[in-house]
Design a protein around this motif. Structure first.
Motif, short mmCIF file in Angstrom:
data_model
loop_
_atom_site.label_atom_id
_atom_site.label_comp_id
_atom_site.label_asym_id
_atom_site.label_seq_id
_atom_site.Cartn_x
_atom_site.Cartn_y
_atom_site.Cartn_z
N PRO A 219 0.81 -1.23 0.13
CA PRO A 219 -0.05 -0.07 0.13
C PRO A 219 0.83 1.33 -0.17
O PRO A 219 0.29 2.31 -0.79
N ASP A 220 2.00 1.24 0.66
CA ASP A 220 2.78 2.44 0.90
C ASP A 220 3.29 2.97 -0.61
O ASP A 220 3.57 3.88 -0.89
N GLU A 221 3.54 1.96 -1.29
CA GLU A 221 4.22 2.13 -2.74
C GLU A 221 2.89 2.83 -3.61
O GLU A 221 3.35 3.87 -4.21
N TRP A 222 1.81 2.35 -3.70
CA TRP A 222 0.73 3.06 -4.35
C TRP A 222 0.31 4.30 -3.76
O TRP A 222 -0.21 5.27 -4.52
N THR A 223 0.34 4.44 -2.48
CA THR A 223 0.28 5.82 -1.84
C THR A 223 1.16 6.80 -2.33
O THR A 223 0.68 8.05 -2.72
N ASN A 224 2.58 6.49 -2.85
CA ASN A 224 3.48 7.32 -2.92
C ASN A 224 3.31 7.65 -4.57
O ASN A 224 3.26 8.71 -5.11
N VAL A 225 2.77 6.55 -5.27
CA VAL A 225 2.60 6.47 -6.65
C VAL A 225 1.44 7.49 -7.13
O VAL A 225 1.52 8.50 -7.90
#
Length: 412
Positions: A219-225
């Motif tokens: 989820p953190d990666e997609w939040t950043n994206v």
């Protein structure tokens, strides 16, 4: 007497010139006529979307006089033509219009008109991002051509993002990490697609599907994206994968796998609990990877059963009461899921979609749309004829098929 004859001849020539000019002006006015797209009238309120591959390349489009991988895989050569004019391609099935380039405007015209009259509302475009690596840039360029034609035909679109190849971008030194690469792609979508009037919106936000996640699984990666994307898209992952995106995921979409039992179970056990859910329907699955030297076979097949598989999966979607339905696919010939008309199945699949959509007040024009494409190819470069074909296209998009067919009949 001679003088009178000369005057008569001059007068006659003047009349003929005047008639010719009037005809030219009439043709000019007709060719310049503006046709606004009109939506198909249908009784089924379900939004019907078609998954679309923009990855096909012909010798003419490739720049190096070679056919693209998705027609050849490792061992097929479309330059080999049999006695019936059929080219050798990496597929069990053969498109009615033959192998093509996905950025060809005549091809796109044919595809989108056929979908429009089948009651399809929009296209879900399989998309590999913006980077110039492998065939990703070619797919992006073809997508741009597709988007331009969608506006003319009057269909919506959204992107199905492929995150699985982001590691290739990083390995090629084009981005420092996969998240950075994905953010570059999202910036492009934000600037070029998301704000289009015909980009699909769900809950007043642009719809974005992801085929996975496969590479970015936290989820953190997609939040950043999505940090700089405003508004944040209505984001759907592949079925049973939404936990990888966490709160960034608005829901899921189903796909094709092994048999209809998997789809039925998803409708029963997962579909009711999702915020946004997109169902699926497909005609079958039979990949060509082993035969084409393109890798190992998937390992399972779903028989087409003369259209019964598409009937079954459409019925499952209807029973589940889906609001959004993805048809899998228009043209993945490598996996044999194509709904696009083929020599083997004719117009069977688009007719079934049309019946499901409840399209009203249209005659059967699929063969006429194919005829328009064939005439485009036969008369390529002939401006006067192409102007007439433009007019026929205009009648089709403005839901005046009788006028389109009448003009097509002039070519008999």
């Amino acid at each position: 007497m001679k003088k009178n004859s000369t005057l008569l001849l001059v007068a006659l020539m003047g009349i003929l010139t005047l008639i010719s000019c009037e005809n030219d002006n009439k043709d000019s006015k007709l060719s310049a006529q503006k046709f606004e797209p009109v939506a198909v009238t249908k009784t089924n309120a379900t939004k019907i979307y078609m998954h679309y591959m923009a990855w096909f390349e012909s010798k003419e489009s490739s720049g190096n006089n070679t056919w693209g991988y998705h027609w050849t895989m490792a061992n097929k050569n479309p330059d080999n033509v049999d006695a019936n004019g059929k080219r050798e391609i990496a597929a069990h099935y053969y498109p009615t219009i033959g192998p093509y380039h996905s950025g060809d405007k005549d091809v796109l015209e044919n595809h989108l008109l056929t979908m429009k009259y089948a009651g399809v509302d929009g296209i879900l475009i399989d998309w590999y991002g913006t980077y110039d690596l492998n065939d990703y840039r070619m797919i992006k360029d073809n997508t741009d051509e597709l988007v331009a034609m969608l506006d003319k035909v009057g269909l919506e679109y959204a992107i199905v993002y492929e995150d699985r190849f982001l590691t290739n971008i990083v390995d090629a030194g084009l981005a420092p990490n996969v998240v950075s690469a994905a953010k570059t792609d999202m910036a492009f979508l934000q600037s070029n697609y998301f704000n289009d009037s015909n980009y699909i919106k769900v809950n007043d936000k642009p719809l974005l599907l992801n085929f996975g996640p496969i590479t970015m699984e936290t989820p953190d990666e997609w939040t950043n994206v999505f940090a700089n994307v405003n508004p944040k898209p209505t984001f759907l992952t592949l079925w049973n994968e939404s936990s990888d995106a966490g709160a960034n995921a608005s829901g899921e979409y189903s796909w094709v796998y092994q048999n209809s039992t998997n789809l039925s179970n998803w409708y029963t056990n997962v579909f009711p609990n999702l915020g946004v859910a997109m169902g699926s329907a497909y005609p079958g699955f039979r990949d060509f990877y082993a035969e084409g030297g393109g890798g190992e076979a998937i390992g399972w097949t779903i028989e087409h059963n003369n259209g019964a598989t598409l009937d079954e999966t459409l019925a499952l979607a209807k029973t589940a009461g889906v609001g959004h339905l993805q048809l899998i696919t228009w043209n993945d010939f490598g996996e044999g899921t194509m709904i696009e008309p083929t020599l083997e199945f004719g117009y069977t699949y688009v007719e079934k979609v049309k019946a499901f959509a409840g399209v009203e007040n249209t005659t059967n024009v699929f063969a006429s749309i194919t005829k328009l494409y064939n005439l485009r190819i036969e008369h390529k470069g002939k401006g006067e004829i192409q102007a007439k074909l433009d007019r026929i296209f205009g009648y089709f998009v403005s839901m005046q098929p009788e006028k389109a067919v009448e003009l097509l009949n002039d070519f008999e």
